[in-house]
Design a protein around this motif. Sequence first.
Motif, PDB file in Angstrom:
ATOM      1  N   LEU A 162       0.781  -1.252  -0.364  1.00 54.60           N
ATOM      2  CA  LEU A 162      -0.062  -0.117   0.112  1.00 54.60           C
ATOM      3  C   LEU A 162       0.623   1.315   0.318  1.00 54.60           C
ATOM      4  CD1 LEU A 162      -2.776  -0.969   2.507  1.00 54.60           C
ATOM      5  CD2 LEU A 162      -3.117  -0.779  -0.070  1.00 54.60           C
ATOM      6  N   ALA A 163       0.380   1.983  -0.871  1.00 53.92           N
ATOM      7  CA  ALA A 163       0.738   3.650  -0.751  1.00 53.92           C
ATOM      8  C   ALA A 163       0.195   4.753  -0.235  1.00 53.92           C
ATOM      9  CB  ALA A 163       1.689   3.523  -2.484  1.00 53.92           C
ATOM     10  N   LYS A 164      -1.124   4.614   0.202  1.00 52.51           N
ATOM     11  CA  LYS A 164      -2.028   5.303   0.587  1.00 52.51           C
ATOM     12  C   LYS A 164      -2.548   5.089   1.606  1.00 52.51           C
ATOM     13  CE  LYS A 164      -6.290   8.150  -0.066  1.00 52.51           C
ATOM     14  NZ  LYS A 164      -7.068   7.950  -1.345  1.00 52.51           N
ATOM     15  N   LEU A 165      -2.536   5.946   3.013  1.00 53.40           N
ATOM     16  CA  LEU A 165      -2.841   4.854   4.251  1.00 53.40           C
ATOM     17  C   LEU A 165      -3.974   4.484   4.528  1.00 53.40           C
ATOM     18  CD1 LEU A 165      -0.937   4.824   7.030  1.00 53.40           C
ATOM     19  CD2 LEU A 165      -1.781   7.236   7.416  1.00 53.40           C
ATOM     20  N   PRO A 166      -4.773   3.504   4.654  1.00 57.57           N
ATOM     21  CA  PRO A 166      -5.761   3.013   4.940  1.00 57.57           C
ATOM     22  C   PRO A 166      -6.235   4.298   6.138  1.00 57.57           C
ATOM     23  CG  PRO A 166      -4.647   0.999   5.673  1.00 57.57           C
ATOM     24  CD  PRO A 166      -4.082   2.740   5.479  1.00 57.57           C
ATOM     25  N   GLU A 167      -8.187   4.605   5.531  1.00 55.01           N
ATOM     26  CA  GLU A 167      -8.872   5.479   6.519  1.00 55.01           C
ATOM     27  C   GLU A 167      -9.220   4.407   7.645  1.00 55.01           C
ATOM     28  OE1 GLU A 167     -12.654   7.934   6.566  1.00 55.01           O
ATOM     29  OE2 GLU A 167     -11.648   7.581   4.535  1.00 55.01           O
ATOM     30  N   HIS A 168      -9.779   3.183   7.473  1.00 49.18           N
ATOM     31  CA  HIS A 168     -10.151   2.209   8.751  1.00 49.18           C
ATOM     32  C   HIS A 168      -9.372   0.965   8.098  1.00 49.18           C
ATOM     33  CE1 HIS A 168     -13.515   1.238  11.812  1.00 49.18           C
ATOM     34  NE2 HIS A 168     -11.996   0.139  12.572  1.00 49.18           N
ATOM     35  N   ASN A 232     -19.741 -11.474   9.304  1.00 48.97           N
ATOM     36  CA  ASN A 232     -20.339 -11.559   7.933  1.00 48.97           C
ATOM     37  C   ASN A 232     -19.138 -10.550   7.491  1.00 48.97           C
ATOM     38  OD1 ASN A 232     -22.006 -12.261   5.554  1.00 48.97           O
ATOM     39  ND2 ASN A 232     -22.558 -11.111   6.025  1.00 48.97           N
ATOM     40  N   VAL A 233     -18.916 -10.689   5.991  1.00 50.73           N
ATOM     41  CA  VAL A 233     -18.167  -9.550   5.399  1.00 50.73           C
ATOM     42  C   VAL A 233     -18.841  -8.704   4.073  1.00 50.73           C
ATOM     43  CG1 VAL A 233     -16.302  -7.930   4.571  1.00 50.73           C
ATOM     44  CG2 VAL A 233     -16.524  -9.980   6.854  1.00 50.73           C
ATOM     45  N   THR A 234     -19.043  -7.725   3.528  1.00 50.49           N
ATOM     46  CA  THR A 234     -19.906  -7.164   2.397  1.00 50.49           C
ATOM     47  C   THR A 234     -18.945  -6.073   2.217  1.00 50.49           C
ATOM     48  OG1 THR A 234     -21.978  -6.071   3.425  1.00 50.49           O
ATOM     49  CG2 THR A 234     -22.298  -8.536   2.855  1.00 50.49           C
ATOM     50  N   GLN A 235     -18.926  -5.645   0.979  1.00 56.71           N
ATOM     51  CA  GLN A 235     -18.418  -4.525   0.572  1.00 56.71           C
ATOM     52  C   GLN A 235     -19.612  -4.296  -0.345  1.00 56.71           C
ATOM     53  OE1 GLN A 235     -14.898  -5.617  -1.030  1.00 56.71           O
ATOM     54  NE2 GLN A 235     -14.501  -3.293  -1.578  1.00 56.71           N
ATOM     55  N   GLY A 236     -19.688  -2.731  -0.675  1.00 53.63           N
ATOM     56  CA  GLY A 236     -20.368  -1.628  -1.396  1.00 53.63           C
ATOM     57  C   GLY A 236     -18.667  -0.815  -1.954  1.00 53.63           C
ATOM     58  N   GLU A 239     -15.702   0.485   0.431  1.00 50.35           N
ATOM     59  CA  GLU A 239     -16.293   0.821   2.059  1.00 50.35           C
ATOM     60  C   GLU A 239     -16.472  -1.171   1.899  1.00 50.35           C
ATOM     61  OE1 GLU A 239     -19.837   3.207   3.868  1.00 50.35           O
ATOM     62  OE2 GLU A 239     -21.141   2.029   3.843  1.00 50.35           O
ATOM     63  N   ILE A 240     -16.450  -0.920   3.684  1.00 49.99           N
ATOM     64  CA  ILE A 240     -16.499  -2.935   3.706  1.00 49.99           C
ATOM     65  C   ILE A 240     -16.922  -3.026   4.926  1.00 49.99           C
ATOM     66  CG2 ILE A 240     -14.667  -4.649   4.353  1.00 49.99           C
ATOM     67  CD1 ILE A 240     -13.265  -3.866   3.043  1.00 49.99           C
ATOM     68  N   LEU A 241     -18.406  -3.779   4.981  1.00 49.42           N
ATOM     69  CA  LEU A 241     -19.055  -4.016   6.632  1.00 49.42           C
ATOM     70  C   LEU A 241     -18.565  -5.316   6.779  1.00 49.42           C
ATOM     71  CD1 LEU A 241     -21.635  -2.589   7.827  1.00 49.42           C
ATOM     72  CD2 LEU A 241     -23.181  -3.791   6.492  1.00 49.42           C
ATOM     73  N   GLY A 253     -15.498  -0.118   7.524  1.00 47.75           N
ATOM     74  CA  GLY A 253     -14.135  -0.078   7.132  1.00 47.75           C
ATOM     75  C   GLY A 253     -13.541   0.348   5.489  1.00 47.75           C
ATOM     76  N   THR A 254     -12.656   0.892   5.546  1.00 42.55           N
ATOM     77  CA  THR A 254     -11.812   1.360   3.997  1.00 42.55           C
ATOM     78  C   THR A 254     -11.153  -0.015   3.437  1.00 42.55           C
ATOM     79  OG1 THR A 254     -10.349   1.918   5.319  1.00 42.55           O
ATOM     80  CG2 THR A 254     -12.225   3.560   4.072  1.00 42.55           C
ATOM     81  N   HIS A 255     -10.150  -1.031   4.386  1.00 47.57           N
ATOM     82  CA  HIS A 255      -9.492  -1.642   3.982  1.00 47.57           C
ATOM     83  C   HIS A 255      -9.498  -3.383   5.318  1.00 47.57           C
ATOM     84  CE1 HIS A 255      -7.691   1.511   2.348  1.00 47.57           C
ATOM     85  NE2 HIS A 255      -7.171   0.855   1.249  1.00 47.57           N
ATOM     86  N   LEU A 256      -9.423  -4.145   3.998  1.00 49.62           N
ATOM     87  CA  LEU A 256      -9.670  -5.811   5.367  1.00 49.62           C
ATOM     88  C   LEU A 256      -8.709  -6.513   4.628  1.00 49.62           C
ATOM     89  CD1 LEU A 256     -11.335  -6.996   6.894  1.00 49.62           C
ATOM     90  CD2 LEU A 256     -12.100  -8.541   5.013  1.00 49.62           C
ATOM     91  N   LEU A 257      -7.559  -6.364   6.661  1.00 46.45           N
ATOM     92  CA  LEU A 257      -6.814  -7.024   6.690  1.00 46.45           C
ATOM     93  C   LEU A 257      -6.882  -8.451   7.400  1.00 46.45           C
ATOM     94  CD1 LEU A 257      -3.581  -7.903   6.578  1.00 46.45           C
ATOM     95  CD2 LEU A 257      -3.143  -7.129   8.521  1.00 46.45           C
ATOM     96  N   LEU A 258      -6.656 -10.267   6.606  1.00 49.86           N
ATOM     97  CA  LEU A 258      -6.776 -11.386   7.110  1.00 49.86           C
ATOM     98  C   LEU A 258      -5.065 -11.531   7.539  1.00 49.86           C
ATOM     99  CD1 LEU A 258      -9.174 -12.547   3.979  1.00 49.86           C
ATOM    100  CD2 LEU A 258     -10.043 -11.927   6.044  1.00 49.86           C
TER     101      LEU A 258
END
Length: 455
Positions: A162-168, A232-236, A239-241, A253-258
Amino acid sequence: MKKFDFVIIGSGQAGVPLAFSLSKKGTVALIEKSFLGGTCVNNGCVPTKAYVASARRMWDSLHGEEMGIDIPAGAKANLEKIKARKDILVKGSREGIEKSISSNDKITLFRGEAHFISNYKIAINDDKITAKQIFINVGARAIIPKEFSKVDYLTNVDILELAKLPEHLIIIGGSYIGLEFGQMFKRFGSKVTIIESGDRLISKEDENVSDAIATILQEDDIAIEFNAEEINVTQGGTEILVEINGGDKEITGTHLLLAVGRAPNTDTLQLENTSIMYDEEGYITVDDYCKTNTAGIFAIGDCNGKGAFTHTSYNDFQIVEEYILGAKKRKISDRITTYGLFIDPPLARVGMTKAEATEKGFSILIGRRPMDKIGRAKEKGETKGFMEAIIDAKTNQFLGACVLGVGGDEIISGITNLMYAKQPYTIFRDAIHIHPTVSELIPTMLEDLQPTTKE
């Protein structure tokens, strides 16, 4: 069919030194499908500890006042520059390995994904090679549960690009990888939420360790959600819910790390074409010398399930090297478990936890010293955590120890060495140590051993 004396599949921390060692005895084929150096160099120790160091500088810039230093407001993490510094370090390590290989006329480097044709025959792209001795060093990768396959996710590899910082940044998994990335990105400036399925972080540790680490992270304003048995994870769009336990809790959130675990990279080797045994998870079965059930074939590093660290991989190399040379002095079973969690302050562990020692029937004595009672830690302004020793009441030897606190990752080595020497804790207790240091309080801790911990 090209013939070699030795074939090594994978250029990780066991494979590379083994290639150079074996090149003194014969011809070596080294196969690598990705970057040279394996996990440690490319997406493990080297890059993540570079990020940890940058995160610490960011923390320092925001905590000058408590040490009497006026630091003007406005410090900001520049992820592009942080990444660029990391890339230089990684590239330097890779190029060093590549240069050494290219200058060794006994080592032939094959680029591509290898698979077995039969026990001693291997295919890489259009090449087919064979050897009587083969060493599998294919490492491991992040596990990706099926329920996350339809959303954009990051692994420990992707997040480093990543070159841009995740917001959340939302992190699934409250163990070593997730905690390190969680703290560093929070310090860079991201909002961070860690979601853990269990009731505490890093459940293999003792509860007081898990609780102390959770407190340290929460004091850094990292949100932690426990007991997330259903996720449960969904994406629009971007935006990740994340819905926890049927919607009891919703996090956007904006990014999801597994970061839910690792799996061996053995699934592409087509081991079904061989007689090599492996378990349901894909780990190759080995004996005390890293030998598989098939004569002449060894499995070293993370893929044998006997360790998941650079230092255990390198020890696999040492074990195999001695075995090949005929000494046979080193064995996997001689290893004492030791590792670190490189949050700030770090956790260092050697040997057994209290729970493991109790489960195995040992009568134990505990020594414990909180960091806020240690002069040097107070002077450094770093009083979070504690140190703890687990002593066998019958032999007076260390069964294990942990240091959660400033310098813990370095301090633990003194206890590790004593454990390998099989000497009683009194050697450490009665020795003279440098003042003022954090480690000088280990003897003080060992003067007050108790059947149970003093909280």
